[in-house]
Design a protein around this motif. Sequence first.
Motif, PDB file in Angstrom:
ATOM      1  N   HIS A  11       0.920  -1.127  -0.042  1.00 40.10           N
ATOM      2  CA  HIS A  11      -0.137  -0.131   0.224  1.00 40.10           C
ATOM      3  C   HIS A  11       0.739   1.121   0.084  1.00 40.10           C
ATOM      4  O   HIS A  11       2.076   1.131   0.403  1.00 40.10           O
ATOM      5  N   GLU A  12       0.197   2.343  -0.358  1.00 40.78           N
ATOM      6  CA  GLU A  12       0.915   3.757  -0.272  1.00 40.78           C
ATOM      7  C   GLU A  12       1.485   3.907   1.082  1.00 40.78           C
ATOM      8  O   GLU A  12       0.993   3.451   2.385  1.00 40.78           O
ATOM      9  N   PHE A  13       3.009   4.279   1.190  1.00 33.10           N
ATOM     10  CA  PHE A  13       3.667   4.426   2.444  1.00 33.10           C
ATOM     11  C   PHE A  13       3.942   3.269   3.189  1.00 33.10           C
ATOM     12  O   PHE A  13       4.426   3.238   4.356  1.00 33.10           O
ATOM     13  N   ASP A  14       3.844   2.045   2.494  1.00 37.42           N
ATOM     14  CA  ASP A  14       4.366   0.987   3.060  1.00 37.42           C
ATOM     15  C   ASP A  14       5.934   0.908   3.224  1.00 37.42           C
ATOM     16  O   ASP A  14       6.386   1.508   2.171  1.00 37.42           O
ATOM     17  N   ARG A  15       6.412   0.298   4.131  1.00 32.73           N
ATOM     18  CA  ARG A  15       8.057   0.045   4.015  1.00 32.73           C
ATOM     19  C   ARG A  15       8.318  -1.355   3.287  1.00 32.73           C
ATOM     20  O   ARG A  15       7.573  -2.234   3.578  1.00 32.73           O
ATOM     21  N   ARG A  30       6.664  -4.766   4.037  1.00 30.87           N
ATOM     22  CA  ARG A  30       6.553  -5.930   3.149  1.00 30.87           C
ATOM     23  C   ARG A  30       7.982  -6.429   2.813  1.00 30.87           C
ATOM     24  O   ARG A  30       8.891  -5.415   2.642  1.00 30.87           O
ATOM     25  N   ALA A  31       8.309  -7.701   2.894  1.00 29.73           N
ATOM     26  CA  ALA A  31       9.560  -8.047   2.456  1.00 29.73           C
ATOM     27  C   ALA A  31       9.648  -8.288   1.038  1.00 29.73           C
ATOM     28  O   ALA A  31       8.847  -8.779   0.325  1.00 29.73           O
ATOM     29  N   VAL A  32      10.758  -8.126   0.369  1.00 26.53           N
ATOM     30  CA  VAL A  32      10.867  -8.119  -1.139  1.00 26.53           C
ATOM     31  C   VAL A  32      12.164  -9.131  -1.330  1.00 26.53           C
ATOM     32  O   VAL A  32      13.096  -8.871  -0.693  1.00 26.53           O
ATOM     33  N   PRO A  33      12.388  -9.695  -2.454  1.00 26.68           N
ATOM     34  CA  PRO A  33      13.556 -10.469  -2.830  1.00 26.68           C
ATOM     35  C   PRO A  33      14.839  -9.615  -2.738  1.00 26.68           C
ATOM     36  O   PRO A  33      14.524  -8.423  -3.059  1.00 26.68           O
ATOM     37  N   ALA A  34      15.914 -10.104  -2.473  1.00 23.80           N
ATOM     38  CA  ALA A  34      16.796  -9.110  -2.348  1.00 23.80           C
ATOM     39  C   ALA A  34      17.492  -8.606  -3.723  1.00 23.80           C
ATOM     40  O   ALA A  34      17.923  -7.334  -3.648  1.00 23.80           O
ATOM     41  N   SER A  35      17.164  -9.423  -4.738  1.00 23.84           N
ATOM     42  CA  SER A  35      17.217  -8.700  -6.046  1.00 23.84           C
ATOM     43  C   SER A  35      16.407  -7.404  -6.202  1.00 23.84           C
ATOM     44  O   SER A  35      16.915  -6.414  -6.992  1.00 23.84           O
TER      45      SER A  35
END
Length: 437
Positions: A11-15, A30-35
């Motif tokens: 969402h807007e303003f999520d880290r 939210r976690a995202v892949p390292a790449s």
Amino acid sequence: MPMPAGVITAHEFDRLVAGDAATALEAGVRAVPASTYRWLEARCFGGDGDAPWIRPARWRGRPALQLTSHAGIVQAADGVRIEVLPKVGKAIAGGDASARRLLVAMLRCLPGFRHVRAGSAEQLALRMPLPEVFIAGFLDGVRGIVKRGLRSDYRQCVGNLPALRGKLLLGEQLRRNRLHPDRFFTAHDEFSSDRAENRLLHAALRRVLAQSSSRENQRLARELAFVFAEVPPSTAPAMDFARVQRDRGMAHYADALAWARLILEGCSPLPSGGAHAAPSLLFPMAALFEAYVARHLPAQLPALLHLAVQARSEHLVRHAQAQWFRLQPDLLLKQGTAARMVLDTKWKLLDSRSGSAARGYGLAEADFYQLHAYGHAYLRGVGEMALVYPMTDAFAAPLEFTFPHNPGLRLWALPFCLESARLHLPDALLPQLLQAG
């Protein structure tokens, strides 16, 4: 419903932090892949300039990135897509599905997205991530073309043939076939579906097959691609888009070609840019909200009032016969040529519940100064003004404000219901505006 692999919903303003995307984190992170994280980080610090939709941040002492007030799709160079939804998804019933459906409805208010069909796209948004909703819209448009039959046209073909066909080009015939009397160098017209519009649709279908994670979209894309088997896919979309014909007979191609442009060119108001560019589609929510209100508000107005968008006739000061600092409210209600009410849209969540007054409900002092200036310039110091905010459970009724030193001006904070697309106005306000004339 869980999102397909390769799609992360935020969402807007999520880290955003680097890590396992399946890891459970606190709300707003939210976690995202390292790449993917490295690619996003490059958008913040790369040589192509800062991206307005993301900024550096911290989370529990570790580096993080924070999304800003933009919504839409970000596709990283590694293929991971981040679906960024409006923040109201956290404050309205239905959560992410309702926020996604709302975003689709708001996009329809932009000139470049009039091809988004009401109803069907919004229903798909309840069960599909935004990228797949766009792909489904494109496939639906192509399916309509296929049902009517691909448009073909005559094109001139020049070649050395084993039989005489069309017009014999004598100069080339003598030069090339003096020793080959069984060959004929000719120019002839051929009725073919190999035209710019079909090449673009075939190229977009191939792109969809490579990008879609939806089984439903994949199946339909394969079926449609089979129909285009005799048409070579476009290798130069920009040139083919310039060749697109816009006559009446091609009107049924318009929606599918609009989607194809998005798919092939990643037409975004905020392109990712840089050496590792990837197609993204992001929209400032403030501009989307303004367009949404401007599209639907006229339906509430009495016949004598009309809505002007982005008025530009007034300035704050005059200096040396020149006017400085244009005053440009988002919306202006007018009766004939006379201004009756100034409105400014604000994409911000207010909290007007009991106990919030001490904190100012979340209102910004600068917005009051801004509306005060608009009121003096456009209403000559007497009339009604409004700040328009999204309606939520925490802000469901109008708030009234007066200026002690300017009793002729009155300011409202008005909730706009995103679901019904209606502005909640005090009952007597519109009749008062008409009486003022």
